[in-house]
Scaffold this motif. Sequence first.
Motif, PDB file in Angstrom:
ATOM      1  N   PRO A  32     -43.284 -26.259  19.748  1.00 30.98           N
ATOM      2  CA  PRO A  32     -42.392 -27.339  20.186  1.00 30.98           C
ATOM      3  C   PRO A  32     -41.115 -27.476  19.383  1.00 30.98           C
ATOM      4  O   PRO A  32     -40.282 -28.325  19.711  1.00 30.98           O
ATOM      5  CB  PRO A  32     -43.268 -28.583  19.990  1.00 30.98           C
ATOM      6  N   HIS A  33     -40.924 -26.628  18.351  1.00 35.71           N
ATOM      7  CA  HIS A  33     -39.833 -26.914  17.410  1.00 35.71           C
ATOM      8  C   HIS A  33     -39.267 -25.629  16.834  1.00 35.71           C
ATOM      9  O   HIS A  33     -39.797 -25.068  15.878  1.00 35.71           O
ATOM     10  CB  HIS A  33     -40.365 -27.812  16.295  1.00 35.71           C
ATOM     11  N   THR A  34     -38.167 -25.153  17.412  1.00 33.50           N
ATOM     12  CA  THR A  34     -37.504 -23.934  16.922  1.00 33.50           C
ATOM     13  C   THR A  34     -35.992 -24.109  16.949  1.00 33.50           C
ATOM     14  O   THR A  34     -35.449 -24.948  17.665  1.00 33.50           O
ATOM     15  CB  THR A  34     -37.875 -22.710  17.770  1.00 33.50           C
ATOM     16  N   HIS A  35     -35.329 -23.251  16.168  1.00 38.86           N
ATOM     17  CA  HIS A  35     -33.864 -23.210  16.142  1.00 38.86           C
ATOM     18  C   HIS A  35     -33.424 -21.752  16.148  1.00 38.86           C
ATOM     19  O   HIS A  35     -33.273 -21.125  15.098  1.00 38.86           O
ATOM     20  CB  HIS A  35     -33.327 -23.921  14.903  1.00 38.86           C
ATOM     21  N   LEU A  36     -33.239 -21.183  17.333  1.00 40.10           N
ATOM     22  CA  LEU A  36     -32.769 -19.809  17.467  1.00 40.10           C
ATOM     23  C   LEU A  36     -31.270 -19.806  17.733  1.00 40.10           C
ATOM     24  O   LEU A  36     -30.750 -20.649  18.466  1.00 40.10           O
ATOM     25  CB  LEU A  36     -33.508 -19.095  18.595  1.00 40.10           C
ATOM     26  N   ALA A  37     -30.584 -18.854  17.097  1.00 41.39           N
ATOM     27  CA  ALA A  37     -29.127 -18.716  17.270  1.00 41.39           C
ATOM     28  C   ALA A  37     -28.410 -20.051  17.059  1.00 41.39           C
ATOM     29  O   ALA A  37     -27.457 -20.385  17.760  1.00 41.39           O
ATOM     30  CB  ALA A  37     -28.792 -18.139  18.650  1.00 41.39           C
ATOM     31  N   MET A  38     -28.846 -20.801  16.063  1.00 40.19           N
ATOM     32  CA  MET A  38     -28.275 -22.124  15.786  1.00 40.19           C
ATOM     33  C   MET A  38     -27.177 -22.020  14.736  1.00 40.19           C
ATOM     34  O   MET A  38     -27.377 -21.449  13.665  1.00 40.19           O
ATOM     35  CB  MET A  38     -29.358 -23.067  15.273  1.00 40.19           C
ATOM     36  N   PHE A  56     -25.241 -23.566  11.858  1.00 46.06           N
ATOM     37  CA  PHE A  56     -25.649 -24.629  10.933  1.00 46.06           C
ATOM     38  C   PHE A  56     -25.199 -24.281   9.530  1.00 46.06           C
ATOM     39  O   PHE A  56     -25.335 -23.149   9.073  1.00 46.06           O
ATOM     40  CB  PHE A  56     -27.179 -24.781  10.983  1.00 46.06           C
ATOM     41  N   MET A  57     -24.616 -25.243   8.846  1.00 46.54           N
ATOM     42  CA  MET A  57     -24.211 -25.107   7.452  1.00 46.54           C
ATOM     43  C   MET A  57     -23.299 -23.881   7.241  1.00 46.54           C
ATOM     44  O   MET A  57     -23.453 -23.124   6.288  1.00 46.54           O
ATOM     45  CB  MET A  57     -25.432 -25.068   6.529  1.00 46.54           C
ATOM     46  N   GLY A  58     -22.381 -23.702   8.164  1.00 46.16           N
ATOM     47  CA  GLY A  58     -21.375 -22.654   8.017  1.00 46.16           C
ATOM     48  C   GLY A  58     -21.834 -21.262   8.377  1.00 46.16           C
ATOM     49  O   GLY A  58     -21.110 -20.279   8.140  1.00 46.16           O
ATOM     50  N   THR A  59     -23.014 -21.129   8.979  1.00 48.66           N
ATOM     51  CA  THR A  59     -23.505 -19.812   9.373  1.00 48.66           C
ATOM     52  C   THR A  59     -24.366 -19.980  10.620  1.00 48.66           C
ATOM     53  O   THR A  59     -24.354 -21.029  11.265  1.00 48.66           O
ATOM     54  CB  THR A  59     -24.279 -19.150   8.220  1.00 48.66           C
ATOM     55  N   ILE A 108     -27.775 -28.020  20.382  1.00 47.91           N
ATOM     56  CA  ILE A 108     -26.871 -28.819  19.556  1.00 47.91           C
ATOM     57  C   ILE A 108     -25.574 -29.032  20.331  1.00 47.91           C
ATOM     58  O   ILE A 108     -24.946 -28.059  20.786  1.00 47.91           O
ATOM     59  CB  ILE A 108     -26.568 -28.112  18.216  1.00 47.91           C
ATOM     60  N   PRO A 109     -25.146 -30.264  20.533  1.00 48.82           N
ATOM     61  CA  PRO A 109     -23.901 -30.509  21.278  1.00 48.82           C
ATOM     62  C   PRO A 109     -22.701 -29.813  20.625  1.00 48.82           C
ATOM     63  O   PRO A 109     -22.685 -29.576  19.416  1.00 48.82           O
ATOM     64  CB  PRO A 109     -23.754 -32.029  21.213  1.00 48.82           C
ATOM     65  N   GLU A 125     -26.099 -19.519  27.577  1.00 50.50           N
ATOM     66  CA  GLU A 125     -25.554 -18.181  27.341  1.00 50.50           C
ATOM     67  C   GLU A 125     -26.394 -17.454  26.284  1.00 50.50           C
ATOM     68  O   GLU A 125     -26.723 -16.270  26.442  1.00 50.50           O
ATOM     69  CB  GLU A 125     -24.097 -18.286  26.896  1.00 50.50           C
ATOM     70  N   LYS A 126     -26.733 -18.163  25.204  1.00 53.28           N
ATOM     71  CA  LYS A 126     -27.538 -17.553  24.150  1.00 53.28           C
ATOM     72  C   LYS A 126     -28.900 -17.108  24.674  1.00 53.28           C
ATOM     73  O   LYS A 126     -29.450 -16.099  24.222  1.00 53.28           O
ATOM     74  CB  LYS A 126     -27.748 -18.550  23.008  1.00 53.28           C
ATOM     75  N   ALA A 127     -29.444 -17.850  25.610  1.00 50.77           N
ATOM     76  CA  ALA A 127     -30.805 -17.605  26.080  1.00 50.77           C
ATOM     77  C   ALA A 127     -30.894 -16.521  27.145  1.00 50.77           C
ATOM     78  O   ALA A 127     -31.997 -16.189  27.586  1.00 50.77           O
ATOM     79  CB  ALA A 127     -31.408 -18.902  26.619  1.00 50.77           C
ATOM     80  N   LYS A 128     -29.789 -15.930  27.531  1.00 51.02           N
ATOM     81  CA  LYS A 128     -29.829 -14.897  28.561  1.00 51.02           C
ATOM     82  C   LYS A 128     -30.641 -13.682  28.134  1.00 51.02           C
ATOM     83  O   LYS A 128     -31.120 -12.928  28.967  1.00 51.02           O
ATOM     84  CB  LYS A 128     -28.407 -14.479  28.948  1.00 51.02           C
ATOM     85  N   LYS A 129     -30.779 -13.471  26.826  1.00 50.03           N
ATOM     86  CA  LYS A 129     -31.550 -12.322  26.328  1.00 50.03           C
ATOM     87  C   LYS A 129     -33.017 -12.666  26.070  1.00 50.03           C
ATOM     88  O   LYS A 129     -33.750 -11.878  25.475  1.00 50.03           O
ATOM     89  CB  LYS A 129     -30.916 -11.773  25.051  1.00 50.03           C
ATOM     90  N   SER A 130     -33.470 -13.818  26.545  1.00 50.68           N
ATOM     91  CA  SER A 130     -34.843 -14.249  26.303  1.00 50.68           C
ATOM     92  C   SER A 130     -35.855 -13.259  26.857  1.00 50.68           C
ATOM     93  O   SER A 130     -35.662 -12.683  27.935  1.00 50.68           O
ATOM     94  CB  SER A 130     -35.092 -15.614  26.938  1.00 50.68           C
ATOM     95  N   CYS A 131     -36.965 -13.115  26.130  1.00 43.52           N
ATOM     96  CA  CYS A 131     -38.049 -12.239  26.586  1.00 43.52           C
ATOM     97  C   CYS A 131     -39.346 -13.011  26.778  1.00 43.52           C
ATOM     98  O   CYS A 131     -40.402 -12.410  26.989  1.00 43.52           O
ATOM     99  CB  CYS A 131     -38.247 -11.071  25.628  1.00 43.52           C
ATOM    100  N   MET A 132     -39.294 -14.330  26.698  1.00 47.19           N
ATOM    101  CA  MET A 132     -40.456 -15.154  27.056  1.00 47.19           C
ATOM    102  C   MET A 132     -39.940 -16.510  27.527  1.00 47.19           C
ATOM    103  O   MET A 132     -38.754 -16.816  27.423  1.00 47.19           O
ATOM    104  CB  MET A 132     -41.414 -15.309  25.879  1.00 47.19           C
ATOM    105  N   ASP A 133     -40.841 -17.320  28.059  1.00 46.94           N
ATOM    106  CA  ASP A 133     -40.444 -18.604  28.612  1.00 46.94           C
ATOM    107  C   ASP A 133     -40.038 -19.580  27.515  1.00 46.94           C
ATOM    108  O   ASP A 133     -40.541 -19.527  26.393  1.00 46.94           O
ATOM    109  CB  ASP A 133     -41.578 -19.196  29.437  1.00 46.94           C
ATOM    110  N   TYR A 134     -39.144 -20.478  27.855  1.00 46.91           N
ATOM    111  CA  TYR A 134     -38.598 -21.413  26.881  1.00 46.91           C
ATOM    112  C   TYR A 134     -38.132 -22.677  27.589  1.00 46.91           C
ATOM    113  O   TYR A 134     -37.903 -22.703  28.807  1.00 46.91           O
ATOM    114  CB  TYR A 134     -37.422 -20.785  26.119  1.00 46.91           C
TER     115      TYR A 134
END
Length: 531
Positions: free
Chosen positions: A103-109, A111-114, A140-141, A155-164
């Motif tokens: 329930p809690h992930t941060h992919l391609a986020m 944050f903190m300058g990176t 993240i808005p 756009e980031k999720a276009k390369k997904s390989c499982m449901d999200y």
Amino acid sequence: MAYRFYFFCSLSLLLLTHSLSNSQSNQFCEAGIGYGEVGCGLSSSTKLLIKGGTVVNAHHQEVADVYVEDGIIVAVKPDLKVTDDVKVIDATGKFVMPGGIDPHTHLAMEFMGTETIDDFFSGQAAALAGGTTMHIDFVIPVNGSLIAGLESYEEKAKKSCMDYGFHMAITKFDDSVSRDMEIMVKEKGINSFKFFLAYKGSLMVNDELLLEGLKQCKSLGALAMVHAENGDAVFEGQKRMIQLGITGPEGHALSRPPLLEGEATARAIRLAGFVNTPLYVVHVMSIDAMEEIAKARKSGQRVVGEPVVSGLVLDDSGLWDSDFATASKFVMSPPIRAAGHNKVLQGALSNGVLQLVGTDHCVFNSTQKAFGIDDFRKIPNGVNGIEERMHLVWDTMVESGQISVNDFVRVTSTECARIFNIYPRKGAIIAGSDADIIILNPNSSFEINAQSHHSRTDTNVYEGRRGKGKVEVTIAGGRVVWENNELKVVPGSGKYIEMPPFNYLFSGIDKADASYLSSLNAPVKRSKSTT
């Protein structure tokens, strides 16, 4: 990490080796082909029979066969007979369970300058190797705009390989945000909004904005979520550590002690109670926060507590390591706590005070962590866990006898599906559910290290940990994607799962509101006196 990506184009095969930041070698299929097509070693069969395993759901288990066709579970019965075109997997002596839902992930986020090193392909591939078949990431808005934020993550999720699925963070509140929240719920399949009470100057919201957000969540039937730390006090704590000359990773934990997590948790719970709307507290890391949740739930308030695997199995000793690279990999917020907190959180998970386990998978490599080598405030916050969660929860909680096999399914999959209103499509092995399935061998063992994991990060906070209970097969959308320690995944094959509003936590809210209004004995009718 060196990945071997296999590209299939018609009848030709091109092998390309691509070097990344880690020394490990794993097989990924990097091609724009979907699950319905043959390639990258994926089985062409859309029919599967899992035979002879113990099928485990949250409240029931039985020895049965599971028949899958076109990505859907068709039947769960003993001794099913099938035709020769069906792929058969023998699960005798093993557990057949719903795939995990994180329930809690941060992919391609950003944050903190990176940006986190795992994107929607590498992070999800790692998840599948560990038995997780769906995750919910936080949008993240962009400059406060929910619409722009969602477009960016789509756009980031276009390369997904499982449901999200997606949660949505709220970093400001005005009429525009209020309207956008309604669009997210009614048109975009988002049924939860997160409010940060920490990260002053960037993501943090004050109590006034939190109250407005809670009211809008209630009206939309969306679940309010909070990162509960007192951001103002944390800012003061950080200044205090710097003044004391404590600039290393240990300063991170010292600047944001458990009492600040407890205070913010209590405040969020009371404000949610004032509005009378359900509340979900993310990454519960301390006894202080857990006790506030326990007290609220005992009183009848609808509060969900989510521990993360790092808080359940680790303590903060790593932050005091003399090697910066080692110490900095443990920096996350709220911090991993001193020894003792983890054991109490395990107990709270086993007795139902805490309901489900996430990861807060938010990974940065050692180069990124080194941004804060002279100032802990600049160390990007986050640890890994998306691949390790299922194994560590099994070893820590089931092997120790703290929870049952059924409870394992509940805290790693079913309860998440229920809370975010996608049960029984997800989180169950019953006819009609999505064929997201794992086969776990309780007699097999695992070992965790950065050389063999599938994340792109070059460190692992669970380095060297060994245990019993290994996911030997992962099936996502009816396709075998992890088997014989081989990962076979295709970017673009994952699906976005819309999550409808008004989950079970909202049942009876209207009656409670009506009871409250009838109890006020107000306004009092008074005659106007004349003089």
